[in-house]
Design a protein around this motif. Structure first.
Motif, PDB file in Angstrom:
ATOM      1  N   LEU A 125      40.279 -37.605 -69.228  1.00 17.14           N
ATOM      2  CA  LEU A 125      39.356 -36.668 -68.590  1.00 17.14           C
ATOM      3  C   LEU A 125      39.008 -37.154 -67.187  1.00 17.14           C
ATOM      4  O   LEU A 125      38.963 -36.365 -66.238  1.00 17.14           O
ATOM      5  N   GLY A 126      38.767 -38.467 -67.052  1.00 19.88           N
ATOM      6  CA  GLY A 126      38.482 -39.023 -65.730  1.00 19.88           C
ATOM      7  C   GLY A 126      39.645 -38.857 -64.775  1.00 19.88           C
ATOM      8  O   GLY A 126      39.452 -38.511 -63.598  1.00 19.88           O
ATOM      9  N   PHE A 127      40.880 -39.049 -65.258  1.00 18.14           N
ATOM     10  CA  PHE A 127      42.054 -38.903 -64.390  1.00 18.14           C
ATOM     11  C   PHE A 127      42.202 -37.471 -63.890  1.00 18.14           C
ATOM     12  O   PHE A 127      42.411 -37.234 -62.695  1.00 18.14           O
ATOM     13  N   PHE A 128      42.077 -36.510 -64.805  1.00 14.12           N
ATOM     14  CA  PHE A 128      42.244 -35.119 -64.397  1.00 14.12           C
ATOM     15  C   PHE A 128      41.071 -34.633 -63.541  1.00 14.12           C
ATOM     16  O   PHE A 128      41.242 -33.761 -62.687  1.00 14.12           O
ATOM     17  N   ARG A 129      39.883 -35.207 -63.763  1.00 11.12           N
ATOM     18  CA  ARG A 129      38.765 -34.855 -62.885  1.00 11.12           C
ATOM     19  C   ARG A 129      38.960 -35.434 -61.486  1.00 11.12           C
ATOM     20  O   ARG A 129      38.495 -34.853 -60.507  1.00 11.12           O
ATOM     21  N   PHE A 130      39.642 -36.559 -61.388  1.00 11.63           N
ATOM     22  CA  PHE A 130      39.994 -37.074 -60.063  1.00 11.63           C
ATOM     23  C   PHE A 130      40.911 -36.094 -59.337  1.00 11.63           C
ATOM     24  O   PHE A 130      40.696 -35.776 -58.159  1.00 11.63           O
ATOM     25  N   LEU A 131      41.939 -35.597 -60.039  1.00 10.95           N
ATOM     26  CA  LEU A 131      42.835 -34.609 -59.435  1.00 10.95           C
ATOM     27  C   LEU A 131      42.079 -33.328 -59.088  1.00 10.95           C
ATOM     28  O   LEU A 131      42.331 -32.711 -58.038  1.00 10.95           O
ATOM     29  N   LEU A 132      41.173 -32.930 -59.960  1.00  8.93           N
ATOM     30  CA  LEU A 132      40.348 -31.762 -59.674  1.00  8.93           C
ATOM     31  C   LEU A 132      39.545 -31.986 -58.396  1.00  8.93           C
ATOM     32  O   LEU A 132      39.429 -31.097 -57.547  1.00  8.93           O
ATOM     33  N   GLY A 133      39.006 -33.186 -58.244  1.00 12.24           N
ATOM     34  CA  GLY A 133      38.268 -33.516 -57.033  1.00 12.24           C
ATOM     35  C   GLY A 133      39.134 -33.434 -55.789  1.00 12.24           C
ATOM     36  O   GLY A 133      38.667 -32.989 -54.730  1.00 12.24           O
ATOM     37  N   VAL A 134      40.386 -33.840 -55.896  1.00 13.21           N
ATOM     38  CA  VAL A 134      41.300 -33.748 -54.753  1.00 13.21           C
ATOM     39  C   VAL A 134      41.457 -32.298 -54.315  1.00 13.21           C
ATOM     40  O   VAL A 134      41.398 -31.967 -53.124  1.00 13.21           O
ATOM     41  N   GLY A 135      41.657 -31.406 -55.289  1.00 13.82           N
ATOM     42  CA  GLY A 135      41.795 -29.993 -54.947  1.00 13.82           C
ATOM     43  C   GLY A 135      40.519 -29.414 -54.371  1.00 13.82           C
ATOM     44  O   GLY A 135      40.547 -28.666 -53.382  1.00 13.82           O
ATOM     45  N   ILE A 136      39.378 -29.769 -54.963  1.00 13.61           N
ATOM     46  CA  ILE A 136      38.089 -29.282 -54.453  1.00 13.61           C
ATOM     47  C   ILE A 136      37.844 -29.814 -53.054  1.00 13.61           C
ATOM     48  O   ILE A 136      37.400 -29.090 -52.158  1.00 13.61           O
ATOM     49  N   GLY A 137      38.138 -31.099 -52.854  1.00 13.97           N
ATOM     50  CA  GLY A 137      37.953 -31.690 -51.527  1.00 13.97           C
ATOM     51  C   GLY A 137      38.793 -31.008 -50.474  1.00 13.97           C
ATOM     52  O   GLY A 137      38.329 -30.779 -49.349  1.00 13.97           O
ATOM     53  N   GLY A 138      40.012 -30.659 -50.819  1.00 12.79           N
ATOM     54  CA  GLY A 138      40.861 -29.957 -49.867  1.00 12.79           C
ATOM     55  C   GLY A 138      40.343 -28.579 -49.526  1.00 12.79           C
ATOM     56  O   GLY A 138      40.548 -28.079 -48.407  1.00 12.79           O
TER      57      GLY A 138
END
Length: 502
Positions: A125-138
């Motif tokens: 869950l932490g790994f995929f939330r990191f990727l989610l954060g990358v998309g949100i940040g972009g």
């Protein structure tokens, strides 16, 4: 000399495409808020599933909650820096769909989270939330930049604020979805008090995955958006293509925006990003934007985590309350707060941003946030720690109102207006990334304030007093930074604001 197509954009009347752009650009911010605010009730469900010892439930430890929030914020920092730079190097439109695609896929992946053992679930869950954060940040720098470059100068602030206000609806929808899912599962599972049915593990995953639907629905329209005229004309130096693109989406005849000469009127400056000349011309503005965003995010994300210490007095988190009802109560509390405080704050900003200006709104927000935090924090040990009631909740709600009718919104707007077209997305990304570093500090600070309970199992009142008063001091520092460093951008064209002349 001004380009006709840019001058026409500055004075263009409000049209249907502007509202369409608000929805398309705002879906990234909607997803951001949805995924941030669905976590508190989900944490309650995860606590009931994976933190059970000898048939006695435990809540998810604060360190785990903070880690799940911080890992997504770390991804946001990466996304803002990377996509912000790509937005200036290869175009806003070219990477706009990519950031949304990452958000959609990672939201779905968060729901799957691979396995069902506690450590494996939390790590995945932490790994995929990191990727989610990358998309949100972009999405942050791209959405703000695109909206600023499409809008006219008279209502530009309101349009960008409206994009950002989609966060409020993301908060509300996440709460409503959580309540609906919990009630449906509770009705179909026939659970009794204290039971933890296996379907709970499906419920929290479903809540996370539903957040991908609104963003996915706008993917096609994102890909169909033309490149902004300012990027095409000022960065790519293709003035004719800029005019052709604007003729397609805005009701502006070609005769009004076509240049008499195809030679560019705005040859790009020769100095590179982060050079001495860059800092001489834009360092002051970059410091102002980054520092203000850093300070408000320290406060904003601390306040969001502080909700767990606020609503536990009202939701009656007890062993005989089943998991669905517990998550429902948390989501209901968030929905009420969003309707009464958060969403009104966004839309009061939309109304006033082009009337009284960015600087005044940011100063108003910082000032009243400081006053409220002092009102909560100074007497906390002697009054609020034992008597949290409607008065405390009202003051707590005011922090969200003045955060959104204030620096949480204006820090998103101003970086999209101050910098030259070839640096605009990058500088917005840098400002936002510094802000999210502040958010990470806020989550760690809250962990310090609430980790050690007193004998009653409540947060240590001395630590909470220090933390709340500190947040008030941070707001006063934000007020000073705004007053001394932030330039007003209201009513001016982007080219006038960018301060890119000798």
């Amino acid at each position: 000399m001004s380009l006709k197509v840019l001058s026409a954009l500055d004075v263009a009347r409000i049209q249907l495409y502007h509202f369409k752009a608000i929805i398309i650009a705002g879906m990234g911010l909607f997803t951001d808020a949805y995924d941030l605010f669905c976590i508190p009730p989900i944490i309650k469900l995860i606590g009931r599933i994976y933190y059970v010892e000898e048939k006695q439930y435990r809540t998810t430890p604060t360190v785990v909650v903070s880690a799940l929030v911080a890992i997504a914020l770390l991804g946001t920092v990466v996304g803002q820096l990377v996509f912000g730079r790509l937005g200036d190097r290869i175009g806003r439109r070219s990477v706009y769909g990519l950031s949304l695609g990452i958000m959609v896929l990672s939201s779905i992946a968060c729901g799957f989270s691979i396995c069902r053992t506690r450590n494996c679930v939390l790590v995945s869950l932490g790994f995929f939330r990191f990727l989610l954060g990358v998309g949100i940040g972009g999405d942050y720098p791209l959405s703000a930049t695109i909206m600023s470059e499409f809008a006219n100068k008279k209502t530009r602030g309101a349009f960008i604020a409206a994009v950002f206000s989609m966060q409020g609806f993301g908060i509300l929808v996440s709460s409503v979805v959580t309540m609906v899912v919990c009630k449906i599962f509770e009705a179909t599972s026939h659970v009794s008090n204290g039971q933890i049915p296996e379907q709970v593990d499906i419920a929290w995953r479903l809540i996370l995955m539903v957040g991908a639907i609104p963003a996915a629905m706008t993917y096609y329209w994102r890909m169909m958006m033309p490149e902004t005229a300012r990027y095409t004309a000022l960065v790519e130096q293709n003035v004719l293509q800029a005019a052709m693109d604007m003729e397609k989406v805005l009701d502006i005849p070609m005769s009004q925006i076509a240049e008499d000469s195809l030679l560019p009127s705005y040859p790009p400056p020769s100095y590179p990003l982060l050079s001495k000349r860059f800092f001489r011309r834009h360092g002051y503005d970059l410091f102002s934007c980054a520092a203000s965003w850093f300070l408000v995010d320290v406060v904003f994300y601390s306040s969001n985590l502080f909700q767990s210490q606020t609503y536990h007095r009202f939701i009656k988190d007890q062993p005989d309350v089943n998991a669905y009802e517990l998550a429902f109560r948390v989501a209901r509390f968030q929905a009420i707060l969003a309707i009464c405080s958060t969403i009104p704050g966004y839309w009061v900003t939309v109304y006033f941003i082009d009337r009284i200006g960015r600087v005044k709104i940011q100063m108003i927000g910082f000032f009243f946030m400081a006053m409220v935090y002092f009102a909560i924090g100074i007497p906390y040990k002697y009054f609020w720690s034992e008597k949290i009631g409607i008065g405390f909740i009202t003051l707590y709600a005011l922090t969200f109102f003045f955060c959104n009718f204030g620096p949480n919104t204006t820090t998103f707007i101003v970086p999209a207006e101050l910098f030259p077209a070839r640096f605009r997305s990058t500088c917005h990304g840098i400002s936002g990334a510094v802000g999210k570093v502040g958010a990470i500090i806020g989550t760690v600070g809250f962990l310090w304030a609430s980790r050690i309970p007193n004998n009653n199992g409540k947060p240590d009142p001395v630590r909470m007093t220090v933390a709340l008063v500190f947040l008030g001091v941070v707001c006063l520092v934000g007020l000073a930074v705004t007053y001394f460093f932030t330039r007003e951008t209201m009513g001016r064209s982007l080219e006038d604001n960018e301060n890119d002349d000798e």
